[in-house]
Motif scaffolding. Structure first.
Motif, short mmCIF file in Angstrom:
data_model
loop_
_atom_site.label_atom_id
_atom_site.label_comp_id
_atom_site.label_asym_id
_atom_site.label_seq_id
_atom_site.Cartn_x
_atom_site.Cartn_y
_atom_site.Cartn_z
N VAL A 1 0.84 -1.20 0.00
CA VAL A 1 0.00 0.00 0.00
C VAL A 1 0.87 1.25 0.00
N THR A 2 1.77 1.35 0.98
CA THR A 2 2.52 2.58 1.21
C THR A 2 3.47 2.91 0.05
N ILE B 1 -1.10 7.84 -4.09
CA ILE B 1 -0.18 6.83 -4.65
C ILE B 1 -0.07 7.00 -6.16
N PHE C 1 -9.57 0.84 -2.72
CA PHE C 1 -9.32 1.34 -1.36
C PHE C 1 -10.38 0.84 -0.39
N THR D 1 1.20 8.75 4.22
CA THR D 1 -0.07 8.46 4.84
C THR D 1 -1.26 8.85 3.96
N THR E 1 -2.93 8.08 1.28
CA THR E 1 -2.99 6.96 0.35
C THR E 1 -3.55 7.37 -1.01
#
Ligand SMILES: Cc1cc2nc3c(=O)[nH]c(=O)nc-3n(C[C@H](O)[C@H](O)[C@H](O)COP(=O)(O)OP(=O)(O)OC[C@H]3O[C@@H](n4cnc5c(N)ncnc54)[C@H](O)[C@@H]3O)c2cc1C
Lengths: 389, 251
Positions: free
Chosen positions: A126-127, A138, A236, A133, A135
């Motif tokens: 994810v990161t 991305i 998500f 943080t 998200t």
């Protein structure tokens, strides 16, 4: 209301502790210092069916809930294995949540049974360094290639990527600017972590070094259309079935580590004599231990309430999962820090293990979600305050 | 084939045991309990016989308080088929346990009764022997290996005796008590734990067995072992030799 664990959970706790007791502090100290994945430990738990705790029985798992997973992971974390022991197992436990809840039948038939037996290792992607943080920011993205997809980008902190054959990747399939809401337009793939297209580099870090975390560089990775989890653009929201259980079981782990530290410190305070009496006779030593014990007890109840809410399909899950994570991360780290104080200089020595617990418990305040972001969630969604960012 | 396995609930061998100030027993608050390690080995052996000899029913029996069902569940999670809990409050003297087991043997008609060679709490090491006597069966105690004959009519038990091994053969039904090296017990698997909850666990009050319950031995007093004296560190070999001579008076 009944605060007793039911018989199954009691048995799970007891048997997981018994199995974990085969791997002592020396084992973990050794693997941590050599950055070596704890295979013997992992295989013992896999053989005995523990990794399938959350996987439905139809796919070879035990079909239990997040509370059972929390009891298991708390047990291994409190064994002295701390985060190393918990992380070696937990990705295969909560990481497959989105697949269990949103994957196609074909995907579940193919990947859940080998996850339950422990043969299939999955990393969680994810990161990203540029997004952090946030998200929604991305940049790893997937483009269509007939029925299939091609993914390009970079992920960071992917735990266990060195061992994983699969990675659950969150990627953009629609640019953020074109989406109605920032968290729309992302999709989830259970992609092959194909080394021909992915470069994996371990990140040197403070602790939990028996389990690696990595940077993953993804260059035009071909992904089969059948590896898409759920719906395009809903990634998500589907991921939340991994993220909330992750927060809950990590809270349970933090309680486990904290309890271990307090147990060691209490035993030490009772026998270490300075000025001709056990140091535990001084309230300056005893009170912090008593205080931490009560903090851990409170955090322990909170993660179990969150798990209970999740398992019964309740609505308040985000708030409870974040609150549990906040309380447990604070209580767990504080317990380790206080334990270190009780041990004095020996607390700083590797041989006494406290410094290892301390390094690992510290992680809980940063990952899987930082305390600040968890508090943001509670402020906004539980208290109803305006969004601050 | 049917194997009856006796299971005792005992304090965790790793726990620190404290004797109550009045010497009437041990402090049980917060004490963790487990399956007696030798009973665990007995359960494992029964399961192996079941697996290697074309099936058998493994029935666990415990005599004690309601909480003993925790240990029976552990055994069921390891793979035993069903369990019987003979309910009785307080400590139950070995001879009464043996009588209760003899009564159950009458009802269950097992081919083998497996027990631990002793319980790690009171170290009595008598139940298996008394039971064999009551039933008039052969016994292989302190077993480090158990071999059944092809037709399952007899067993050869290797016993660990002082300075060596002794093989004894006996017809079935028989009593076998497990020693430490008989096997390494398995751990309950998660699926095993889940299956265990559906298995039968029957409770019978001790009084319903209609056995003689008269007490023959009374525990008068428990006392903790004397505290160990602190050791001494010496600098040189000469100093050590001197102290062994003058203080310890062993040379
Ligand atoms: C050992 C380890 C293992 C990990 N494993 C995984 C994994 O397997 N998979 C994965 O995807 N990720 C993993 N992570 C990543 C982890 O989830 C992130 O590090 C974490 O969510 C924090 O993100 P960041 O590091 O980008 O911090 P940033 O987003 O850069 O934040 C830095 C600091 O600023 C604060 N901050 C930022 N914005 C705000 C705001 N609006 N209000 C208040 N404070 C704010 C944050 O709370 C934090 O303290 C792992 C991390 C570590 C350290």
């Amino acid at each position: 209301m009944d605060f007793e664990l039911d018989d199954d959970l009691k048995n799970i706790d007891q048997e997981a502790r018994r199995l974990a007791a085969n791997f002592d502090d020396e084992y973990w100290r050794d693997h941590d210092s050599r950055h070596e994945f704890p295979w013997d430990y992992y295989n013992r738990f896999a053989e005995n069916g523990w990794i399938g705790v959350l996987i439905p029985t139809h796919y070879g798992g035990a079909g239990l809930g997040v509370q059972a997973a929390g009891v298991l992971l708390r047990a291994v974390a409190s064994s002295g294995g701390a985060m190393n022991a918990a992380s070696a197992l937990h990705l295969s436990i909560f990481g497959m949540g989105p697949v269990i809840h949103h994957g196609s039948e074909e995907m579940k038939e193919k990947y859940l049974p080998p996850t339950a037996t422990g043969e299939l290792h999955v990393s969680f992607g994810v990161t990203e360094d540029d997004a952090g943080t946030d998200t929604s920011g991305i940049r790893t993205s997937a483009r269509r290639n007939g029925d299939d997809w091609i993914i390009t980008g970079k992920k960071i902190w992917n735990t266990k990527a060195q061992q994983a054959q699969k990675i659950l990747l969150l990627v953009r399939t629609t640019p953020k600017e074109e989406c109605r809401r920032p968290l729309d337009g992302m999709s989830l793939f259970l992609a092959d972590l194909d080394r021909d297209y992915c470069e994996i580099r371990e990140i040197p870090k403070l602790g939990r070094n028996a389990v690696n975390s990595n940077e993953v560089f993804i260059n035009d990775l071909p992904v089969s259309g059948s590896d898409l989890v759920g719906e395009v653009g809903r990634g998500f929201y589907q991921l939340l079935d991994g993220l909330n259980p992750e927060r809950i079981v990590l809270a349970a782990e933090a309680v486990g580590i904290g309890r271990r530290a307090i147990e060691c410190a209490t035993a030490y305070a009772g026998k270490r004599e300075v000025f001709g009496r056990p140091i535990g006779k001084n309230q300056a030593i005893a009170h912090p231990l008593a205080d931490s014990h009560s903090e851990l007890e409170a955090a322990d109840l909170l993660w179990q309430k969150a798990a209970w809410e999740y398992d019964r399909g309740g609505k308040n899950i985000g708030g409870l999962a974040n609150m549990a994570k906040i309380r447990a991360a604070e209580a767990g780290f504080r317990a380790c820090d206080r334990a270190m104080q009780v041990f004095g200089g020996f607390g700083y020595a590797t041989e006494y293990n406290i410094e290892r617990y301390w390094r690992e418990a510290r992680l809980m305040r940063i990952a899987p979600v930082s305390q600040e972001m968890a508090l943001n969630y509670v402020a906004e969604h539980v208290l109803g305050l305006p969004k601050s960012y | 084939m049917k194997i009856l396995v006796a299971v005792k609930r005992v304090p965790d061998p790793n726990a620190t045991i404290k004797v109550r100030p009045d010497g009437t027993g041990i402090v049980t608050d917060n004490l963790k309990y487990v399956v007696n390690p030798f009973c665990e080995i007995a359960i494992e052996e029964a399961l192996r016989i079941k697996e290697n000899h074309g099936g058998a029913e493994v029935v666990l029996v415990s005599v004690g308080e309601q909480v003993c069902q925790e240990q029976l569940r552990t055994g069921l999670a390891m793979g035993a088929d069903r369990a019987i809990l003979v309910l009785q409050d307080g400590d139950v003297e070995p001879v009464i346990v043996a009588r209760a087991l003899a009564k159950l043997v009458e009802q269950e008609q097992p081919d083998i009764v497996m027990l631990g060679k002793q319980a790690i709490d009171d170290d009595s090491n008598v139940v298996g022997q008394m039971l064999a006597e009551m039933l008039g069966w052969g016994q292989g105690t302190f077993a480090s290996e158990v071999k059944l004959s092809e037709d399952k009519s007899s067993a050869v038990v290797t016993r660990e005796v002082d300075g060596g091994l002794e093989d004894v053969e006996m017809p079935l039904p028989a009593i076998i008590t497990a020693d430490l090296r008989l096997n390494e017990p398995r751990y309950a698997s998660l699926p095993g734990i889940m299956k265990a909850r559906k298995k039968e666990l029957k409770e019978i009050p001790l009084g319903d067995l209609g056995i003689d319950q008269s007490v023959q031995v009374k525990v008068h007093k428990l006392s903790p072992p004397p505290e160990r004296q602190a050791g001494k560190k010496v600098e040189t070999v000469q100093e050590l030799v001197d102290l062994l001579h003058t203080e310890a008076k062993v040379i």
